[in-house]
Design an enzyme around this catalytic site. Structure first.
Site, PDB file in Angstrom:
ATOM      1  N   ARG A 258       0.795  -0.989  -0.077  1.00  0.00           N
ATOM      2  CA  ARG A 258      -0.003  -0.087  -0.151  1.00  0.00           C
ATOM      3  C   ARG A 258       0.964   1.048   0.102  1.00  0.00           C
ATOM      4  NH1 ARG A 258      -3.582  -2.749  -1.494  1.00  0.00           N
ATOM      5  NH2 ARG A 258      -5.714  -3.072  -0.515  1.00  0.00           N
ATOM      6  N   GLU A 287      -3.087   8.091  -4.033  1.00  0.00           N
ATOM      7  CA  GLU A 287      -3.741   7.768  -5.177  1.00  0.00           C
ATOM      8  C   GLU A 287      -4.738   8.490  -5.561  1.00  0.00           C
ATOM      9  OE1 GLU A 287      -4.295   3.372  -5.095  1.00  0.00           O
ATOM     10  OE2 GLU A 287      -2.069   3.042  -4.662  1.00  0.00           O
ATOM     11  N   HIS A 305      -1.406   0.640  -9.692  1.00  0.00           N
ATOM     12  CA  HIS A 305      -2.192  -0.219  -8.927  1.00  0.00           C
ATOM     13  C   HIS A 305      -2.860  -1.593  -9.300  1.00  0.00           C
ATOM     14  CE1 HIS A 305      -3.972  -0.292  -4.359  1.00  0.00           C
ATOM     15  NE2 HIS A 305      -3.664  -1.522  -4.931  1.00  0.00           N
TER      16      HIS A 305
HETATM   17  P1  NAP Z   1      -0.477 -11.429   5.099  1.00  0.00           P
HETATM   18  O1  NAP Z   1      -0.640 -12.628   4.573  1.00  0.00           O
HETATM   19  O2  NAP Z   1      -1.267 -10.841   6.335  1.00  0.00           O
HETATM   20  O3  NAP Z   1       0.998 -10.831   5.197  1.00  0.00           O
HETATM   21  C1  NAP Z   1       1.456  -9.725   5.777  1.00  0.00           C
HETATM   22  C2  NAP Z   1       2.675  -9.761   6.360  1.00  0.00           C
HETATM   23  O4  NAP Z   1       3.267  -8.599   7.022  1.00  0.00           O
HETATM   24  C3  NAP Z   1       2.676 -10.959   7.443  1.00  0.00           C
HETATM   25  O5  NAP Z   1       4.096 -11.753   7.628  1.00  0.00           O
HETATM   26  C4  NAP Z   1       2.652  -9.985   8.785  1.00  0.00           C
HETATM   27  O6  NAP Z   1       3.142 -10.593  10.028  1.00  0.00           O
HETATM   28  C5  NAP Z   1       3.510  -8.714   8.476  1.00  0.00           C
HETATM   29  N1  NAP Z   1       3.439  -7.595   9.231  1.00  0.00           N
HETATM   30  C6  NAP Z   1       1.905  -7.153   9.735  1.00  0.00           C
HETATM   31  N2  NAP Z   1       2.219  -6.179  10.221  1.00  0.00           N
HETATM   32  C7  NAP Z   1       3.509  -5.951  10.416  1.00  0.00           C
HETATM   33  C8  NAP Z   1       4.337  -4.727  11.078  1.00  0.00           C
HETATM   34  N3  NAP Z   1       3.630  -3.933  11.885  1.00  0.00           N
HETATM   35  N4  NAP Z   1       5.538  -4.803  10.757  1.00  0.00           N
HETATM   36  C9  NAP Z   1       6.163  -5.971  10.233  1.00  0.00           C
HETATM   37  N5  NAP Z   1       5.472  -6.715   9.372  1.00  0.00           N
HETATM   38  C10 NAP Z   1       4.138  -6.869   9.764  1.00  0.00           C
HETATM   39  O7  NAP Z   1      -0.923 -10.421   3.885  1.00  0.00           O
HETATM   40  P2  NAP Z   1      -0.839 -10.598   2.337  1.00  0.00           P
HETATM   41  O8  NAP Z   1      -2.146 -11.502   1.892  1.00  0.00           O
HETATM   42  O9  NAP Z   1       0.365 -11.189   1.845  1.00  0.00           O
HETATM   43  O10 NAP Z   1      -1.022  -9.145   1.893  1.00  0.00           O
HETATM   44  C11 NAP Z   1      -0.080  -8.175   2.013  1.00  0.00           C
HETATM   45  C12 NAP Z   1      -0.415  -6.694   1.798  1.00  0.00           C
HETATM   46  O11 NAP Z   1      -0.429  -6.622   0.292  1.00  0.00           O
HETATM   47  C13 NAP Z   1      -2.139  -6.552   1.762  1.00  0.00           C
HETATM   48  O12 NAP Z   1      -2.391  -6.238   3.224  1.00  0.00           O
HETATM   49  C14 NAP Z   1      -2.427  -5.357   0.931  1.00  0.00           C
HETATM   50  O13 NAP Z   1      -2.573  -4.126   1.277  1.00  0.00           O
HETATM   51  C15 NAP Z   1      -1.230  -5.638  -0.354  1.00  0.00           C
HETATM   52  N6  NAP Z   1      -1.694  -6.123  -1.542  1.00  0.00           N
HETATM   53  C16 NAP Z   1      -1.587  -5.122  -2.577  1.00  0.00           C
HETATM   54  C17 NAP Z   1      -2.033  -5.471  -3.908  1.00  0.00           C
HETATM   55  C18 NAP Z   1      -1.882  -4.683  -5.074  1.00  0.00           C
HETATM   56  O14 NAP Z   1      -2.607  -4.678  -5.993  1.00  0.00           O
HETATM   57  N7  NAP Z   1      -0.605  -3.906  -5.264  1.00  0.00           N
HETATM   58  C19 NAP Z   1      -2.532  -6.532  -3.805  1.00  0.00           C
HETATM   59  C20 NAP Z   1      -2.855  -7.464  -2.957  1.00  0.00           C
HETATM   60  C21 NAP Z   1      -2.536  -7.118  -1.703  1.00  0.00           C
HETATM   61  P3  NAP Z   1       2.100 -11.314  10.650  1.00  0.00           P
HETATM   62  O15 NAP Z   1       2.360 -12.842  10.478  1.00  0.00           O
HETATM   63  O16 NAP Z   1       2.705 -11.266  12.421  1.00  0.00           O
HETATM   64  O17 NAP Z   1       0.806 -10.926  10.744  1.00  0.00           O
END
Ligand code: NAP
Length: 345
Positions: A258, A287, A305
């Protein structure tokens, strides 16, 4: 029909007459017909046919007497929106990220909230790799140069990028998407470092050949730093001037998480002054506008995006949101409920 089109025409009129108490659902952006059809089997649906975000006022107006809403990440569902939409029972994001939701406020008000995890991991990891490759090798700038007609033929010293294979990839947030990015890095024989809030289980580390390090070490040692943390108050400006200064001058920063995870003004300075070599971005702090000066820089690749933007994945996401919405409004537990406490209450 004007700007909004009633999709309940998808359901035979006699069917609607026989079920007068069908829940009412708003779909805030243009989505796939089959996802709409699934909701319309069970609910009366109103769709914003114009593919532009509704203003908060329009959103609130449209949500009067609606029990459900299917939202995009451009719809902010805050405490004040929830307060002014008393009939709302469920809010279903077509995104895995839900930083546009106030989940705590929804829980207090007994409103369910859902997202779409799991169906976009590979697609977003692919896009992350597009950015790594394009930014590492200066592909977009080279393409622009070629199209301009300026290219006069091969030259040893032209468009020298940086190797990707055998380099160090630093992953911030080894969650669903981060792990898929790591998996792809094995093919490039990269060394993988990762950091985050929690250390991954040993078998995951072994499987991905990933080494857990603290954030500073990752920033100092990585050739490519890629961000996959969710946006929260803890990750806002997760990368700002201090972090950019720790990175190698040859390093490339990738952000497909994000926008506000990176201090974009600081990034412009870092790219302009050579603190780092390049960047690949899919998301922006404000954005759809880039920070002043960002779009003029040659050493950054800018995608609008599109992390999850493939036909297959966006359809799966929209269908998942539709399933969540129908489940919540027909007395079943939505598969991707973010605040299960609501059901206990
Ligand atoms: P996820 O499975 O929840 O993975 C997020 C990772 O970040 C986990 O390892 C989490 O650790 C870690 N994390 C959370 N809070 C943190 C903090 N304060 N400091 C350090 N690490 C932290 O999520 P995901 O499905 O991979 O998606 C990640 C993000 O990608 C989404 O939230 C979304 O905003 C973004 N995204 C963007 C697009 C795009 O179009 N560009 C598409 C899809 C997703 P824990 O295991 O401790 O929770």
């Amino acid at each position: 029909m004007g700007r909004f089109c009633r999709a309940d025409v998808l359901v035979p009129a006699r069917h609607q007459r026989s079920r007068p108490l069908r829940p009412k659902v708003l779909i805030t952006r243009k989505i796939f017909k089959e996802s709409i059809a699934h909701v319309a089997k069970h609910c009366d649906v109103e769709i914003n046919q114009r593919d532009t975000p509704l203003t908060p006022q329009q959103l609130i107006k449209k949500l009067q007497r609606k029990q459900g809403v299917i939202t995009a990440l451009t719809d902010v569902i805050s405490e004040s929106v929830l307060a002014r939409c008393p009939d709302l029972k469920i809010v279903c994001n077509i995104a895995v990220g839900f930083n546009n939701f106030d989940v705590k406020a929804a829980t207090r008000r007994g409103v369910m909230m859902t997202n779409t995890p799991g169906v976009l991991d590979d697609t977003t990891a692919d896009l992350t790799w597009c950015l790594i490759l394009a930014a590492g090798r200066g592909l977009i700038d080279a393409d622009r140069y070629f199209r301009s007609g300026k290219w006069k033929g091969w030259g040893l010293m032209q468009f020298l990028g940086h190797d990707i294979h055998h380099k160090i990839l630093g992953i911030c947030g080894l969650g669903r998407i981060g792990a898929r990015v790591a998996k792809r890095a094995k093919g490039f024989e990269m060394r993988i470092l990762y950091t985050g809030r929690t250390r991954a289980p040993q078998e995951v580390e072994r499987d991905l050949d990933a080494t857990f390090v603290d954030k500073q070490t990752l920033l100092r040692e990585s050739d490519f730093v890629t961000l996959h943390v969710p946006l929260s108050p803890f990750t806002t400006h997760y990368i700002s001037a201090a972090e950019l200064k720790l990175m190698k001058p040859t390093a490339v920063l990738i952000n497909a998480s994000r926008g506000p995870v990176v201090d974009e003004k600081a990034l412009v300075k870092a790219l302009r002054d050579g603190w780092i070599a390049g960047a690949g971005l899919d998301v922006y702090e404000h954005e759809p506008r880039p920070a002043p000066g960002l779009a003029r820089l040659k050493n950054v690749v800018l995608a609008p995006h599109i992390g999850s933007a493939t036909m297959e994945t966006r359809l799966k996401m929209a269908n998942k949101a539709a399933e969540n919405c129908v489940a919540g409004l027909t007395g079943r537990r939505p598969p991707n409920l973010l605040n299960p406490e609501v059901l206990k209450a």
